[in-house]
Design a protein around this motif. Structure first.
Motif, short mmCIF file in Angstrom:
data_model
loop_
_atom_site.label_atom_id
_atom_site.label_comp_id
_atom_site.label_asym_id
_atom_site.label_seq_id
_atom_site.Cartn_x
_atom_site.Cartn_y
_atom_site.Cartn_z
N HIS A 1 0.81 -1.22 0.00
CA HIS A 1 0.00 0.00 0.00
C HIS A 1 0.85 1.27 0.00
CE1 HIS A 1 -3.19 -2.77 0.98
NE2 HIS A 1 -4.03 -1.84 0.63
N LEU A 2 2.10 1.09 0.34
CA LEU A 2 2.98 2.26 0.38
C LEU A 2 3.15 2.87 -1.00
CD1 LEU A 2 4.60 3.59 2.66
CD2 LEU A 2 6.58 2.32 1.89
N PHE A 3 3.04 2.03 -2.02
CA PHE A 3 3.27 2.51 -3.37
C PHE A 3 1.97 2.84 -4.11
CE2 PHE A 3 6.73 -0.31 -2.13
CZ PHE A 3 7.77 0.59 -2.19
N MET A 4 0.86 2.79 -3.40
CA MET A 4 -0.42 3.11 -4.05
C MET A 4 -0.67 4.61 -4.00
SD MET A 4 -3.04 0.20 -2.89
CE MET A 4 -2.89 -1.48 -3.39
N LYS A 5 -1.60 5.02 -4.86
CA LYS A 5 -1.98 6.45 -4.85
C LYS A 5 -2.75 6.75 -3.57
CE LYS A 5 -4.01 7.18 -8.85
NZ LYS A 5 -4.89 7.82 -9.80
#
Lengths: 378, 143
Positions: free
Chosen positions: B22-26
């Protein structure tokens, strides 16, 4: 020395080695305004007394002064996390009283709405349960995914929480084809997210240690205490009103009644997580089969049912929600309405199966029965 | 067997990968006063009253469960009938929004569809007085 405390009609004796702890009504893990008075010996819980009534609005009495159609928005405000199911129960009762037949499309729309609402409610349960066991991440995930469902329901009913969508004889408004396409897309997306949930919770040793074996509710006790819904099914009893006493068109859908033999908080969590999938199945089938046509039967503007009484029940996300109406046949207002709410029975059973557990575990067990205080106090 | 035991030992680390993903999600949150969420078509917001269509029948006031609607005198109005134009006094609904629960029964019951919902939702106010919307204010178009 023995001290005696008196409150709310209870008398409780506290010995030297015991303490009386007051949990709530303003406490983040009480899901509203519920006060628990707990008698403890060290860390062990010896007795629990739930004190309710902080959110009492007198819904049943208000209903006696409202016409039949004006009651629908009030039923929204009982169990505010599953308004659609509340609407459903009430509307079914009045229709039974009137002997109305509902158009097919309206029936399907109702089922879609109710099941979407069940998904939203269970997602919120996952969120708050995560919060109560100390996992803030789960709280964020649950609310994020619930938002997608709320957007759908907003398009359907115009509101995000208090929908007032169902009407006596049908539903408020129709939805277009784009809605169903969007709905299927959201369900696909949600299925992906559910895999994340499973990885996040079910493979997590910390979560399992925290919830397994906490708050064991035996099946025979659950039946005796009137527990219904996912809490009963988590004790291994296969009882779902959608199957046992099918209302509306639930007998046409293919879905499983999820049960678990764990009887503990973990089982209650899993049952709800799996029920989301079953609800998604129902929504998919309903979208596939929905016919074109009217969304409302012909109903007179002023509804004046004949004299009689009726009790109808639905499976709300929290259990059996029953509505009893008595009509005197003279006025356009009901003579008496009684709601049988699931949360009340579930909370009443709560003190019986949590004696002897630790205080920190009590919060977990309390969160796992998923009560809504608006429902209990009415 | 050893692998299983090892996996059990590190199983509380596995959920971290979910969070890591989730760290790399918008981001899904928005900065509210600057950006706004897109609302659905049928969102219920403040009422809009078409004073040309309103005939002052008072159905909305009667059906309101919270009695939030009152009829206010709106002067004399010219009404076209079969016999020609007649002038008669008319009343229009004014809404005490603080009491309204946006159930939509008034809009549904309106026989001439003079009342409708807009998607304007920023009605919150510091004063109770400003929550009273007279028919003149309701007749203004809001986005």
């Amino acid at each position: 020395m023995v001290l005696k405390y008196r409150f709310e009609g209870y008398e409780i004796e506290v010995k030297d080695n015991e303490i009386l702890l007051n949990l709530g009504p303003q406490h983040p893990s009480t899901h509203g305004l519920c006060r628990l008075v707990i008698k403890m010996e060290g860390e062990k819980v010896k007795e629990i007394i739930p004190v309710i009534g902080y959110l009492h609005r007198g819904v049943e009495k208000i209903c006696e002064n409202r016409s039949y159609i004006q009651i629908i928005p009030i039923t929204d405000r009982m169990d505010y996390l599953s308004s659609m199911n509340n609407n459903f129960a009430y509307v079914l009762a009045v229709e039974e009283l009137l002997g109305l037949k509902i158009p097919e499309r309206a029936e399907y729309l109702r089922v879609i709405a109710a099941e979407l609402n069940r998904i939203a409610s269970h997602l919120l349960f996952i969120a708050t349960f995560g919060m109560d066991i100390g996992s803030f991440t789960a709280f964020m995930y649950g609310f994020r995914d619930r938002e997608m469902i709320l957007d759908l329901l907003e398009e359907m009913a115009g509101a995000r929480m208090l929908y007032n969508y169902m009407r006596i004889g049908g539903v408020k408004r129709d939805v277009g084809k784009e809605f169903f396409e969007r709905c299927l897309k959201v369900l696909d997306k949600l299925e992906e997210k559910l895999k994340d949930y499973e990885r996040f919770f079910l493979e997590n040793e910390l979560f399992i240690n925290r919830t397994k074996g906490i708050g064991i509710l035996k099946p025979e006790d659950a039946i005796k205490l009137g527990v219904t819904g996912p809490n009963l099914r988590a004790s291994g009893v296969k009882y779902d009103i959608r199957r046992v006493d099918p209302y509306s068109i639930y007998d046409r859908f293919d879905f499983n009644v999820i049960t678990d033999n764990g009887c503990d908080s973990y089982a209650r969590f899993i049952v709800r997580l799996k029920e989301i999938k079953e609800s998604m199945k129902i929504v998919r089938q309903a979208i596939r089969d929905i016919p074109e046509g009217d969304i409302s039967a012909r109903v007179p503007k002023v509804i004046r049912p004949p004299e009689g009484e009726v009790y109808s029940r639905v499976e709300s996300p929290r259990g059996e929600l029953g509505v009893y109406i008595y009509s005197d046949g003279k006025s356009d207002k009901p003579y008496r309405i009684k709601f049988r709410v699931p949360s009340f029975a579930n909370l009443s059973a709560f003190p019986h199966f949590n004696k002897g557990i630790m205080l920190a575990d009590l919060i977990v067990s309390f969160a796992s029965i998923d009560i809504v205080l608006g429902d209990i106090d009415r | 067997m050893k692998l299983k035991e090892f996996m059990k030992k590190v199983s509380h680390v596995l959920p971290l990968f979910v969070t890591l993903k989730h760290l790399f999600m918008k981001p899904i949150t928005i900065q509210y006063p600057d950006e706004r969420l897109k609302l659905s078509k049928g969102t219920i917001g403040l009422h809009y009253l078409d004073t040309n269509k309103c005939i002052g029948c008072g159905t909305c006031a009667r059906i309101c469960p919270n009695k939030a609607i009152v009829l206010e005198d709106a002067g004399v109005k010219e009404i076209k009938t079969a016999r020609g134009v007649i002038r008669r006094p008319i009343k229009h609904p004014s809404i005490y929004i603080g009491r309204c629960m946006f159930c939509g029964l008034c809009v549904e019951s309106c026989p001439t569809k003079a009342l409708e919902f807009t998607t304007f939702y920023e009605i919150a106010s510091y004063e109770r007085k400003s929550l009273y919307f007279s028919y003149k204010e309701l007749a203004k178009r809001r986005e």
